[in-house]
Design an enzyme around this catalytic site. Structure first.
Site, PDB file in Angstrom:
ATOM      1  N   LYS A 108     -74.354  41.215  90.759  1.00 31.75           N
ATOM      2  CA  LYS A 108     -74.128  42.659  90.239  1.00 31.75           C
ATOM      3  C   LYS A 108     -75.504  43.509  90.771  1.00 31.75           C
ATOM      4  O   LYS A 108     -75.175  44.619  91.372  1.00 31.75           O
ATOM      5  CB  LYS A 108     -74.046  42.876  88.717  1.00 31.75           C
ATOM      6  CG  LYS A 108     -72.774  42.398  88.268  1.00 31.75           C
ATOM      7  CD  LYS A 108     -72.573  42.186  86.936  1.00 31.75           C
ATOM      8  CE  LYS A 108     -71.247  41.614  86.503  1.00 31.75           C
ATOM      9  NZ  LYS A 108     -70.920  41.180  85.383  1.00 31.75           N
TER      10      LYS A 108
ATOM     11  N   GLN B  94     -73.677  40.996  79.414  1.00 31.11           N
ATOM     12  CA  GLN B  94     -73.161  39.822  79.929  1.00 31.11           C
ATOM     13  C   GLN B  94     -72.662  38.898  79.109  1.00 31.11           C
ATOM     14  O   GLN B  94     -73.420  38.397  78.182  1.00 31.11           O
ATOM     15  CB  GLN B  94     -74.169  39.198  80.887  1.00 31.11           C
ATOM     16  CG  GLN B  94     -73.465  37.957  81.928  1.00 31.11           C
ATOM     17  CD  GLN B  94     -72.511  38.587  82.817  1.00 31.11           C
ATOM     18  OE1 GLN B  94     -72.577  39.595  83.428  1.00 31.11           O
ATOM     19  NE2 GLN B  94     -71.367  37.818  82.960  1.00 31.11           N
TER      20      GLN B  94
ATOM     21  N   ASP C  76     -67.966  48.588  81.279  1.00 30.93           N
ATOM     22  CA  ASP C  76     -66.895  47.625  81.540  1.00 30.93           C
ATOM     23  C   ASP C  76     -65.436  48.044  81.167  1.00 30.93           C
ATOM     24  O   ASP C  76     -64.504  47.422  81.352  1.00 30.93           O
ATOM     25  CB  ASP C  76     -67.117  46.331  80.557  1.00 30.93           C
ATOM     26  CG  ASP C  76     -67.748  45.197  81.295  1.00 30.93           C
ATOM     27  OD1 ASP C  76     -67.495  45.346  82.439  1.00 30.93           O
ATOM     28  OD2 ASP C  76     -68.245  44.397  80.436  1.00 30.93           O
TER      29      ASP C  76
END
Ligand code: NAP
Length: 298
Positions: free
Chosen positions: A54, A98, A121
Site C-alpha cells: 500500500k 490493517q 476502507d
C-alpha cells in the site's frame, strides 16, 4: 470453445490510477496532498507485506502514506487514543487499520472510533449504509475494484444473474449489494450463497456472472460454471509448492485451468482482483480529500 478472456487486473488498475492523476493534480494545485494513515499492529507477516504494498502504491502516485507501527500488546485505550489523534490530523484524509488485530483488541469497537469522513476502507457502518441506500460515499475497496474490472472489460451487468459465493462484510455482502443497485454496473438479479447453501453448484450454474469469495483453494470447478459465464475469483489462498523458490504459491477459489475453457472471461490469481483493492484505496483517499475540500468551500 476458445479459452476465456483474461480480465487483467494489473492493466485495469493502472488505467484507474491514471484516471485519478488529473484529480490528484487539481488537489495538489490547491496545496492538498491526499494522505492515508495506516495503523499496523503486531508482526503478522502477511499484514506487513500488504502494508508495504500500500505504501509503495501511494508513493508511486505521489500521495502521502504514513504507517503507525504498534506492538502486538498495545492496549485498547492506546489504540483508541491513536485513532482520535489521527482523526484530528489534517494531513490524513483517510485512516486504515490493517486487519486482523490481535485477539485482545475488540475490532469493531476500535474501528468505530474512526471518523466517518476518514473511512478509507468504506467499511464503517455509515459508509455501508450509504452504499445500501445508493447514496454517495466511499465504497468498500475490493467490491468496488470488482465493479471496475467488469466495467473496463466491457461486461454488461444489467439484467444479468449474478451469483455471489460468500457473505462476508468486506466482500460478499457489499459486492452483492453493489450489483443490485439501480445504476451503472448494477441492475443484476443477485443470488448470495454461503456455507449453508444447498445445491451450491446447481445455483452457480445459473450465473451469468459468478463471484467466488470463499477462501478455499480451487473450490469452484467446471461443475459450477454455465457456458459463457464471467468468473470473478476473489480468493487468495496459499498452497504448498515444494518445487518453487518460496515453497508455496497463491491460488484463487476457482480452479482456473478447469474453468477457463467454459467461461467467457475470468480473473487470474494473482493479477486479477488483488491489484484493484489497493487502487480503490487510493481512489477512496482522493475522494475523501475532495469531499473535505468541498465542505471547506461550502
Ligand atoms: P470470509 O470472511 O472467510 O468469508 C468466506 C465466505 O465463504 C463465508 O460467507 C462462508 O460462509 C463462505 N463459505 C465458506 N465455505 C463455503 C462452502 N463450502 N460453500 C459455500 N460457501 C462457503 O472470507 P472473505 O474475507 O470474504 O474472503 C474470501 C476470500 O477472498 C479469501 O481467500 C480472502 O483472502 C480473499 N480476499 C481477497 C481480497 C483481495 O484484495 N484480492 C480482499 C479480501 C478477501 P459462512 O458465512 O456460512 O461461513
Amino acid at each position: 470453445m476458445s479459452p476465456a478472456k483474461i480480465i487483467d487486473g494489473k492493466l485495469i488498475a493502472e488505467k484507474v490510477r491514471e484516471s485519478l492523476r488529473d484529480r490528484i493534480n487539481r488537489l495538489k494545485k490547491m496545496g492538498i496532498t491526499p494522505g492515508l494513515a495506516v495503523i499496523l499492529v503486531g508482526d503478522d507477516h502477511a499484514s506487513h507485506v500488504y502494508v508495504s504494498m500500500k505504501e509503495k502504491a501511494f508513493h508511486q502516485m505521489d500521495l502521502l502514506s504514513e504507517t503507525f507501527r504498534k506492538p502486538a500488546n498495545i492496549s485498547q485505550e492506546e489504540m483508541v487514543g491513536l485513532i482520535h489523534q489521527l482523526n484530528t490530523d489534517n494531513r490524513f484524509h483517510g485512516i486504515l487499520i490493517q486487519l486482523p488485530l490481535p485477539k485482545h483488541l475488540d475490532e469493531q469497537t476500535v474501528l468505530d472510533h474512526i471518523d466517518d469522513d476518514k473511512d478509507a476502507d468504506g467499511l464503517l457502518p455509515a459508509s455501508m449504509g450509504k452504499m445500501v441506500l445508493g447514496m454517495e460515499g466511499p465504497l468498500p475497496c475490493t467490491p468496488h475494484g470488482m465493479l471496475m474490472l467488469l466495467k473496463h472489460s466491457g461486461i454488461e451487468t444489467s439484467g444479468k444473474h449474478a451469483v455471489v459465493i460468500g457473505r462476508s462484510n468486506i466482500v460478499g455482502k457489499p459486492i452483492a449489494n453493489l450489483l443490485l443497485q439501480k445504476r451503472e454496473m448494477g441492475d443484476c438479479t443477485v443470488t448470495i450463497c454461503h456455507s449453508r447453501t444447498k445445491n451450491l453448484a446447481a445455483i452457480c450454474q445459473q450465473a451469468d456472472i459468478l463471484i467466488a469469495a470463499i477462501g478455499k483453494p480451487e473450490f469452484v470447478d467446471r461443475n459450477f460454471i454455465k457456458k459463457g459465464a464471467v468468473v470473478i475469483d476473489v480468493g487468495v489462498n496459499r498452497v504448498d509448492a515444494p518445487n518453487t523458490k518460496k515453497g508455496y504459491k497463491l491460488v484463487g477459489d476457482v480452479n482456473y485451468a478447469d474453468v477457463e475453457q467454459i467461461a467467457s472471461a475470468i480473473t487470474p490469481v494473482p493479477g486479477g482482483v488483488g491489484p484493484m483493492t489497493i487502487t480503490m484505496l487510493i481512489y477512496n483517499t482522493v475522494y475523501l480529500a475532495e469531499q473535505r475540500l468541498k465542505t471547506m468551500e461550502d
